[in-house]
Design a protein around this motif. Structure first.
Motif, PDB file in Angstrom:
ATOM      1  N   VAL A  16      41.027  50.994 105.327  1.00 26.09           N
ATOM      2  CA  VAL A  16      42.160  51.896 105.536  1.00 26.09           C
ATOM      3  C   VAL A  16      43.490  51.190 105.310  1.00 26.09           C
ATOM      4  O   VAL A  16      44.364  51.688 104.586  1.00 26.09           O
ATOM      5  CB  VAL A  16      42.119  52.487 106.961  1.00 26.09           C
ATOM      6  N   LEU A  17      43.654  49.998 105.904  1.00 26.37           N
ATOM      7  CA  LEU A  17      44.958  49.324 105.911  1.00 26.37           C
ATOM      8  C   LEU A  17      45.189  48.387 104.733  1.00 26.37           C
ATOM      9  O   LEU A  17      46.350  48.147 104.359  1.00 26.37           O
ATOM     10  CB  LEU A  17      45.125  48.547 107.226  1.00 26.37           C
ATOM     11  N   PHE A  18      44.132  47.870 104.142  1.00 25.21           N
ATOM     12  CA  PHE A  18      44.305  46.897 103.057  1.00 25.21           C
ATOM     13  C   PHE A  18      43.962  47.455 101.679  1.00 25.21           C
ATOM     14  O   PHE A  18      44.307  46.843 100.669  1.00 25.21           O
ATOM     15  CB  PHE A  18      43.468  45.646 103.335  1.00 25.21           C
ATOM     16  N   ILE A  19      43.287  48.599 101.622  1.00 28.45           N
ATOM     17  CA  ILE A  19      42.956  49.213 100.335  1.00 28.45           C
ATOM     18  C   ILE A  19      43.674  50.551 100.190  1.00 28.45           C
ATOM     19  O   ILE A  19      44.484  50.744  99.282  1.00 28.45           O
ATOM     20  CB  ILE A  19      41.428  49.417 100.182  1.00 28.45           C
ATOM     21  N   HIS A  20      43.421  51.461 101.106  1.00 28.56           N
ATOM     22  CA  HIS A  20      43.966  52.813 100.993  1.00 28.56           C
ATOM     23  C   HIS A  20      45.466  52.862 101.265  1.00 28.56           C
ATOM     24  O   HIS A  20      46.195  53.592 100.586  1.00 28.56           O
ATOM     25  CB  HIS A  20      43.216  53.748 101.947  1.00 28.56           C
ATOM     26  N   LEU A  21      45.952  52.094 102.230  1.00 28.55           N
ATOM     27  CA  LEU A  21      47.388  52.076 102.511  1.00 28.55           C
ATOM     28  C   LEU A  21      48.166  51.497 101.337  1.00 28.55           C
ATOM     29  O   LEU A  21      49.288  51.916 101.065  1.00 28.55           O
ATOM     30  CB  LEU A  21      47.659  51.266 103.786  1.00 28.55           C
ATOM     31  N   VAL A 180      40.739  57.696  96.188  1.00 29.31           N
ATOM     32  CA  VAL A 180      41.439  56.715  97.024  1.00 29.31           C
ATOM     33  C   VAL A 180      40.754  55.356  96.919  1.00 29.31           C
ATOM     34  O   VAL A 180      41.412  54.310  96.858  1.00 29.31           O
ATOM     35  CB  VAL A 180      41.486  57.202  98.491  1.00 29.31           C
ATOM     36  N   ASN A 181      39.440  55.368  96.873  1.00 25.46           N
ATOM     37  CA  ASN A 181      38.684  54.121  96.775  1.00 25.46           C
ATOM     38  C   ASN A 181      38.871  53.445  95.424  1.00 25.46           C
ATOM     39  O   ASN A 181      39.262  52.282  95.336  1.00 25.46           O
ATOM     40  CB  ASN A 181      37.198  54.383  97.033  1.00 25.46           C
ATOM     41  N   TYR A 182      38.567  54.168  94.328  1.00 23.66           N
ATOM     42  CA  TYR A 182      38.589  53.475  93.035  1.00 23.66           C
ATOM     43  C   TYR A 182      40.005  53.142  92.574  1.00 23.66           C
ATOM     44  O   TYR A 182      40.227  52.103  91.943  1.00 23.66           O
ATOM     45  CB  TYR A 182      37.794  54.251  91.976  1.00 23.66           C
ATOM     46  N   LEU A 183      40.986  53.983  92.922  1.00 21.37           N
ATOM     47  CA  LEU A 183      42.367  53.660  92.577  1.00 21.37           C
ATOM     48  C   LEU A 183      42.916  52.547  93.470  1.00 21.37           C
ATOM     49  O   LEU A 183      43.637  51.662  93.003  1.00 21.37           O
ATOM     50  CB  LEU A 183      43.242  54.911  92.694  1.00 21.37           C
ATOM     51  N   GLY A 184      42.561  52.592  94.755  1.00 25.89           N
ATOM     52  CA  GLY A 184      43.009  51.555  95.684  1.00 25.89           C
ATOM     53  C   GLY A 184      42.436  50.196  95.347  1.00 25.89           C
ATOM     54  O   GLY A 184      43.147  49.183  95.358  1.00 25.89           O
ATOM     55  N   PHE A 320      48.099  58.256 110.017  1.00 25.95           N
ATOM     56  CA  PHE A 320      49.336  57.732 109.442  1.00 25.95           C
ATOM     57  C   PHE A 320      49.170  57.367 107.965  1.00 25.95           C
ATOM     58  O   PHE A 320      50.152  57.063 107.295  1.00 25.95           O
ATOM     59  CB  PHE A 320      49.809  56.512 110.226  1.00 25.95           C
ATOM     60  N   VAL A 321      47.932  57.376 107.476  1.00 27.71           N
ATOM     61  CA  VAL A 321      47.659  56.952 106.097  1.00 27.71           C
ATOM     62  C   VAL A 321      47.215  58.117 105.220  1.00 27.71           C
ATOM     63  O   VAL A 321      47.799  58.374 104.161  1.00 27.71           O
ATOM     64  CB  VAL A 321      46.584  55.839 106.068  1.00 27.71           C
ATOM     65  N   TYR A 322      46.211  58.866 105.666  1.00 20.60           N
ATOM     66  CA  TYR A 322      45.578  59.840 104.780  1.00 20.60           C
ATOM     67  C   TYR A 322      46.397  61.100 104.505  1.00 20.60           C
ATOM     68  O   TYR A 322      46.351  61.618 103.389  1.00 20.60           O
ATOM     69  CB  TYR A 322      44.187  60.194 105.300  1.00 20.60           C
ATOM     70  N   PRO A 323      47.155  61.643 105.466  1.00 20.23           N
ATOM     71  CA  PRO A 323      47.987  62.800 105.110  1.00 20.23           C
ATOM     72  C   PRO A 323      48.956  62.499 103.962  1.00 20.23           C
ATOM     73  O   PRO A 323      49.167  63.343 103.089  1.00 20.23           O
ATOM     74  CB  PRO A 323      48.734  63.095 106.419  1.00 20.23           C
ATOM     75  N   LYS A 324      49.524  61.288 103.950  1.00 14.31           N
ATOM     76  CA  LYS A 324      50.419  60.903 102.863  1.00 14.31           C
ATOM     77  C   LYS A 324      49.662  60.826 101.541  1.00 14.31           C
ATOM     78  O   LYS A 324      50.146  61.270 100.495  1.00 14.31           O
ATOM     79  CB  LYS A 324      51.069  59.549 103.178  1.00 14.31           C
ATOM     80  N   LEU A 325      48.448  60.273 101.596  1.00 15.61           N
ATOM     81  CA  LEU A 325      47.632  60.179 100.391  1.00 15.61           C
ATOM     82  C   LEU A 325      47.173  61.555  99.917  1.00 15.61           C
ATOM     83  O   LEU A 325      47.128  61.830  98.718  1.00 15.61           O
ATOM     84  CB  LEU A 325      46.421  59.282 100.646  1.00 15.61           C
ATOM     85  N   LEU A 326      46.803  62.415 100.856  1.00 16.60           N
ATOM     86  CA  LEU A 326      46.379  63.767 100.487  1.00 16.60           C
ATOM     87  C   LEU A 326      47.498  64.507  99.761  1.00 16.60           C
ATOM     88  O   LEU A 326      47.258  65.209  98.773  1.00 16.60           O
ATOM     89  CB  LEU A 326      45.944  64.539 101.733  1.00 16.60           C
ATOM     90  N   ASP A 333      46.979  70.484 101.453  1.00 17.75           N
ATOM     91  CA  ASP A 333      46.497  71.541 102.343  1.00 17.75           C
ATOM     92  C   ASP A 333      45.335  71.089 103.224  1.00 17.75           C
ATOM     93  O   ASP A 333      45.011  71.737 104.219  1.00 17.75           O
ATOM     94  CB  ASP A 333      46.065  72.757 101.527  1.00 17.75           C
ATOM     95  N   LEU A 334      44.704  69.952 102.867  1.00 18.47           N
ATOM     96  CA  LEU A 334      43.564  69.463 103.639  1.00 18.47           C
ATOM     97  C   LEU A 334      43.970  68.476 104.739  1.00 18.47           C
ATOM     98  O   LEU A 334      43.112  68.028 105.498  1.00 18.47           O
ATOM     99  CB  LEU A 334      42.552  68.776 102.709  1.00 18.47           C
ATOM    100  N   ARG A 335      45.247  68.126 104.838  1.00 15.40           N
ATOM    101  CA  ARG A 335      45.633  67.029 105.717  1.00 15.40           C
ATOM    102  C   ARG A 335      45.370  67.334 107.188  1.00 15.40           C
ATOM    103  O   ARG A 335      45.144  66.410 107.976  1.00 15.40           O
ATOM    104  CB  ARG A 335      47.091  66.634 105.500  1.00 15.40           C
ATOM    105  N   TRP A 336      45.405  68.610 107.568  1.00 10.35           N
ATOM    106  CA  TRP A 336      45.178  68.946 108.972  1.00 10.35           C
ATOM    107  C   TRP A 336      43.688  69.002 109.312  1.00 10.35           C
ATOM    108  O   TRP A 336      43.320  69.081 110.481  1.00 10.35           O
ATOM    109  CB  TRP A 336      45.832  70.291 109.310  1.00 10.35           C
ATOM    110  N   TRP A 337      42.850  68.980 108.294  1.00 11.30           N
ATOM    111  CA  TRP A 337      41.408  69.124 108.507  1.00 11.30           C
ATOM    112  C   TRP A 337      40.641  67.834 108.292  1.00 11.30           C
ATOM    113  O   TRP A 337      39.428  67.814 108.419  1.00 11.30           O
ATOM    114  CB  TRP A 337      40.854  70.195 107.554  1.00 11.30           C
TER     115      TRP A 337
END
Length: 366
Positions: A16-21, A180-184, A320-326, A333-337
């Protein structure tokens, strides 16, 4: 059990913090204002007349001074041949390659892609599918060969169109995490896959490495296995600009989606050992995290509270990470789910893994 649960969280936080962030904070460069070199767009189609009629114009009318579109008609019988013959007369930059039924070759998408690459006029090849449409007319401008001549591979992003229902939400969420994985990891200097709906590489790279010869026996992998074998931190870049996204039609049925994931599962077995290790680690510790959390629910009340706190901490950090990425990857529209979809996707992929291992082995691309 609580100690193992906490350790699983730490492993998750690495991704989460070193790849996706890293991807969430990456600067998105502006699209170039001019073209450097001509390019060839390659599309493989098998019984795709309806999609070609709807989406091919968005490819042919790109804002790019010199390019060709090579469409490979792979043994279609739905009117694709007649449609392409008519359009080839109307568009000077459209080239049609026809594959006929023949027992002498191994049918499949890799053969179709190879025929398209052989027919391509230019060295820089941009790939997409018949059911895809670029987000803008500047798609090719951003997917053109970079200024750095050492770049052989360009990885783009292709979200699925929004439709109604849980299946669509699950497909889009799974596509999001795959991207998120392959681009990160590509930003981290460890590119391991790409998606054929939106990627580019050099024709010379393809033939220098004998194309798909190493994995021609696998139905899928014309995109991810090729990238996995030949991409490095020195020759690969990514593109994130919203105008260079390529939208695609999602599966409408659970059976179709399962079939698609089964093909991808087979290709993953041939990834490089280091990539299989780091991706397997990610899945295993996610499995262990939920497994040990469930196990902690049978312990004392105090242990249940601690386990619940660990789960809550995981959700808060990822919030704190995925809503921004979404939002960045067109799935705002998926950030709340995402906490719910995260669990549902994990359960679905676990089930699909078992089905892929014990189900029928033969899978066709169309």
């Amino acid at each position: 059990m609580l100690s193992i649960l906490a350790f699983c969280l730490l492993v998750q936080l690495y991704y989460v913090l070193f790849i996706h962030l890293k991807l969430a904070n990456a600067k998105i460069e502006e699209i170039p204002l001019s073209a450097r070199k001509p390019c060839s767009v390659i599309i493989c189609a098998r019984n795709e007349m309806a999609n070609l009629e709807q989406y091919l114009p968005t490819i042919l009318n790109q804002n790019y001074p010199e390019f060709e579109v090579v469409v490979v008609n792979d043994r279609s019988w739905d009117g694709t041949e007649e449609f392409l013959e008519a359009w080839e007369k109307k568009f000077s930059n459209l080239k049609v390659v026809k594959i006929l039924d023949n027992d002498k070759f191994i049918a499949g998408k890799k053969f179709a892609v190879t025929m398209g690459i052989k027919a391509a006029k230019y060295d820089w090849l941009v790939f997409t599918d018949a059911d895809c449409t670029p987000a803008s007319e500047n798609w090719l401008m951003d997917m053109q060969q970079p200024v750095n001549e050492d770049v052989d591979i360009l990885l783009g992003y292709s979200p699925y169109l929004k439709r109604r229902g849980l299946l669509n939400a699950l497909i889009r969420f799974e596509t999001f995490f795959t991207a998120v994985n392959y681009l990160g990891f590509a930003l981290k200097g460890m590119p391991y896959m790409g998606v054929g709906r939106n990627m580019a590489y050099k024709k010379s790279l393809f033939f220098k490495n004998k194309g798909f010869a190493a994995h021609m026996h696998i139905p899928s992998g014309d995109d991810d296995l090729f990238v996995n074998a030949h991409a490095s931190k020195y020759n690969t870049e990514i593109r994130l600009h919203q105008d260079s996204h390529v939208w695609s039609e999602p599966n409408r049925t659970w059976s179709g989606y399962l079939k698609q994931k089964k093909r991808h599962f087979g290709a993953g077995k041939l990834y490089k050992a280091k990539h299989k290790f780091i991706l397997s680690l990610q899945i295993i510790f996610q499995f262990l995290f939920y497994g040990f959390f469930a196990g902690c629910m049978f312990l004392s009340r105090e242990a249940q509270y601690i386990a619940g706190g660990i789960l809550l901490l995981s959700i808060i950090i990822r919030s704190f990470v995925y809503p921004k990425l979404l939002k960045r990857l067109n799935y705002g529209d998926l950030r709340w789910w995402f906490p719910i979809l995260d669990i549902l996707l994990f359960l679905f992929l676990t089930l699909n893994g078992f089905l892929a291992m014990f189900g029928k082995k033969k899978v066709n691309w169309k």
